[in-house]
Every structure is written in structure tokens, then in C-alpha cells.
Design a protein around this motif. Structure first.
Motif, PDB file in Angstrom:
ATOM      1  N   ASN A   1       0.808  -1.208   0.000  1.00  0.00           N
ATOM      2  CA  ASN A   1       0.000   0.000   0.000  1.00  0.00           C
ATOM      3  C   ASN A   1       0.847   1.268   0.000  1.00  0.00           C
ATOM      4  O   ASN A   1       1.815   1.376   0.723  1.00  0.00           O
ATOM      5  N   ASN A   2       0.429   2.224  -0.852  1.00  0.00           N
ATOM      6  CA  ASN A   2       1.001   3.560  -0.816  1.00  0.00           C
ATOM      7  C   ASN A   2       0.003   4.400  -0.011  1.00  0.00           C
ATOM      8  O   ASN A   2      -0.813   5.108  -0.553  1.00  0.00           O
ATOM      9  N   TYR A   3       0.029   4.239   1.308  1.00  0.00           N
ATOM     10  CA  TYR A   3      -1.041   4.696   2.180  1.00  0.00           C
ATOM     11  C   TYR A   3      -0.693   6.028   2.829  1.00  0.00           C
ATOM     12  O   TYR A   3       0.271   6.130   3.573  1.00  0.00           O
ATOM     13  N   TYR A   4      -1.492   7.067   2.534  1.00  0.00           N
ATOM     14  CA  TYR A   4      -1.279   8.392   3.097  1.00  0.00           C
ATOM     15  C   TYR A   4       0.134   8.902   2.820  1.00  0.00           C
ATOM     16  O   TYR A   4       0.797   9.448   3.705  1.00  0.00           O
ATOM     17  N   MET A   5       0.574   8.784   1.611  1.00  0.00           N
ATOM     18  CA  MET A   5       1.938   9.166   1.256  1.00  0.00           C
ATOM     19  C   MET A   5       2.236  10.622   1.591  1.00  0.00           C
ATOM     20  O   MET A   5       3.349  10.968   1.982  1.00  0.00           O
ATOM     21  N   PHE A   6       1.233  11.489   1.423  1.00  0.00           N
ATOM     22  CA  PHE A   6       1.454  12.916   1.645  1.00  0.00           C
ATOM     23  C   PHE A   6       0.729  13.442   2.890  1.00  0.00           C
ATOM     24  O   PHE A   6       0.640  14.641   3.088  1.00  0.00           O
TER      25      PHE A   6
ATOM     26  N   MET B   1      -2.928   2.525  -4.280  1.00  0.00           N
ATOM     27  CA  MET B   1      -2.715   3.955  -4.071  1.00  0.00           C
ATOM     28  C   MET B   1      -3.841   4.533  -3.214  1.00  0.00           C
ATOM     29  O   MET B   1      -4.125   5.725  -3.264  1.00  0.00           O
ATOM     30  N   SER B   2      -4.490   3.685  -2.420  1.00  0.00           N
ATOM     31  CA  SER B   2      -5.589   4.153  -1.591  1.00  0.00           C
ATOM     32  C   SER B   2      -5.113   5.241  -0.630  1.00  0.00           C
ATOM     33  O   SER B   2      -4.043   5.133  -0.033  1.00  0.00           O
TER      34      SER B   2
END
Length: 256
Positions: free
Chosen positions: A78-83, A107-108
Motif C-alpha cells: 500500500n502507498n497509504y497516506y503518502m502525503f 494507491m488508496s
């Protein structure tokens, strides 16, 4: 700088190499064997607004590393809350053209709650062919007005678009003509609270595998026309499309 694309073509990349010390704006992991820097989450400067550039490579202690995007949740891809950690400060996000997304499956929530974000540019080599989950990817980006998806934003394997653009209140136009939705099963709340949209052309949306559309256009008060293609547009039973058009400017789709 020119770099080589996946098919051997030369690609111009204005963001090929980051300025010195730009890596300090990220929580990152170095892999000396692969010569890569994996960007886990954006830290940034908490004292100022941010125009974020995700470069194709970074120099760390005089050595250059190719950029990868993280599996931010252990073993989940998961690319979770990247920013999220600096979300309130981010105004624009721009990606270089040679960033490795090959290990990312989801990319959720990638830009979720970046409520000052106005513009995203994914560049021309942002390959998302392995992504299966885009749930809430832009949810809560209430000032977002422009997304450049580029040439390789591939949604052909995505199954979940639940709340993808939920509460993107500032969009007056949303061009999703590049989206392949043939494998998507969940579109609950996908455009909920997109209160500035007036017309949507979803004539290329293939929803024949769809199972959930509840609240898909809920509270899209200015939306008066939704174009779809009769041959590939299918809606689930009433139970699974509950509140699909509640408080929307229209209560049906228009075949194009």
C-alpha cells in the motif's frame, strides 16, 4: 535530461535529478544493492507551503539513487497516506518521468485530506499497470482543480474506486477519458460531494463488472448531465446503488 523509456524511446525528464539535500524532505529507505531510494512519506518543511516535486533520482551523500515509491504498509503493497504528514501544506505535486511504481499495488488514500492541494501532474511515464486499489485516492482534496494523468496512468487492473474523488469540491471539469474501468467492482461514493461538476462524460466507463454504486453522485448538486454508453454501462440492483443520485442535479444517466 533525456532518459530511456520502457520501450527504448528517449524521454525528456525535467525532474531527472533532485537538488542536493532534497531527499531530506522524505522519509526514505536506501537499497545499496539496487541503487534505489524508496520514498515512504513526504515530511517537507512544516513552516511553509509546499510545491512538491517527486524527482526521478536523488543524491544522498554524493551518490545517486533511482527513485521508487514505497509499499508504505508492511507486506501490503500500500502507498497509504503518502502525503498525509504534510498534507495541509501541500499546494502542488509533480512527478518525474522515470519513477518506479512496479511494487505498488494500492494507491488508496495517497492524497487524502490534502485540502490545500490544487494541482497534480503525474508526468508522462507514471506507470500504474499493477495498481488494483485507488480507494479514496483524492478524497478530501477540496481545492483540487487540475490533474494531469499523463500517458501511462493505467487503471485496467483496478477493482476498487470507492470514494476516489469524494469531496473534491472545486472540480468544474474532470477528464477521465483515459480510465479503463472494465475490472472495477466498487464505485461507492466515487464522485460524492463534487459540488462544482456540471457535466460528466463517462461514455467510456465500462461498468459491466460493477457490484456497488451506492452514493456515487450523491450531493453533486450542480451536476445535470452524466453521459454513458448503453452497451457498456450497467448498474447493480437497487440495494447496491442506494442513494446513487441523492441531492444530485439529475437522477439518471443519459445515453450518448
Amino acid at each position: 535530461m533525456k532518459l530511456w523509456g520502457k520501450d527504448g524511446e528517449k524521454i525528456d525528464d525535467p525532474y531527472a535529478v533532485a537538488p542536493v539535500d532534497a531527499y531530506t524532505e522524505w522519509n526514505y529507505t536506501l537499497n545499496e544493492g539496487e541503487n534505489t531510494i524508496t520514498l515512504n512519506s513526504f515530511i517537507g518543511n512544516v513552516n511553509s507551503s509546499e510545491n512538491v516535486i517527486v524527482y526521478s533520482s536523488y543524491e544522498v551523500r554524493n551518490k545517486r539513487y533511482r527513485t521508487k515509491i514505497a509499499n508504505n504498509t508492511t507486506n501490503s503493497g500500500n502507498n497509504y497516506y503518502m502525503f498525509a504528514s504534510a498534507g495541509s501544506k501541500i499546494v502542488t505535486v509533480t512527478f518525474g518521468n522515470q519513477i518506479d511504481f512496479s511494487t505498488v499495488k494500492s494507491m488508496s488514500y495517497m492524497f487524502s485530506a490534502c485540502y490545500n492541494l490544487t494541482n497534480i501532474n503525474f508526468g508522462n511515464n507514471f506507470n500504474t499497470s499493477n495498481i488494483t486499489n485507488m480507494c479514496s485516492m483524492f478524497s478530501g482534496c477540496s481545492k483540487l482543480t487540475s490533474i494531469n494523468f499523463g500517458d501511462n496512468f493505467d487503471t485496467s487492473n483496478v477493482t476498487d474506486m470507492n470514494s476516489m474523488f469524494n469531496n473534491c469540491q472545486s472540480f468544474t471539469n474532470l477528464n477521465l477519458s483515459s480510465f479503463n474501468t472494465s475490472n472495477v467492482t466498487i464505485m461507492n461514493g466515487m464522485f460524492m460531494d463534487c459540488q462544482s461538476l456540471t457535466i460528466m462524460d463517462l461514455s467510456h466507463f465500462d461498468t459491466r463488472n460493477i457490484k456497488h454504486m451506492g452514493g456515487m453522485f450523491r450531493n453533486c448538486k450542480a451536476l445535470t448531465i452524466i453521459y454513458v454508453s448503453e452497451s457498456i454501462w450497467k448498474e447493480p440492483t437497487e440495494y447496491y446503488k442506494k442513494d446513487m443520485f441523492t441531492n444530485c442535479g439529475t437522477n439518471t444517466v443519459t445515453y450518448k
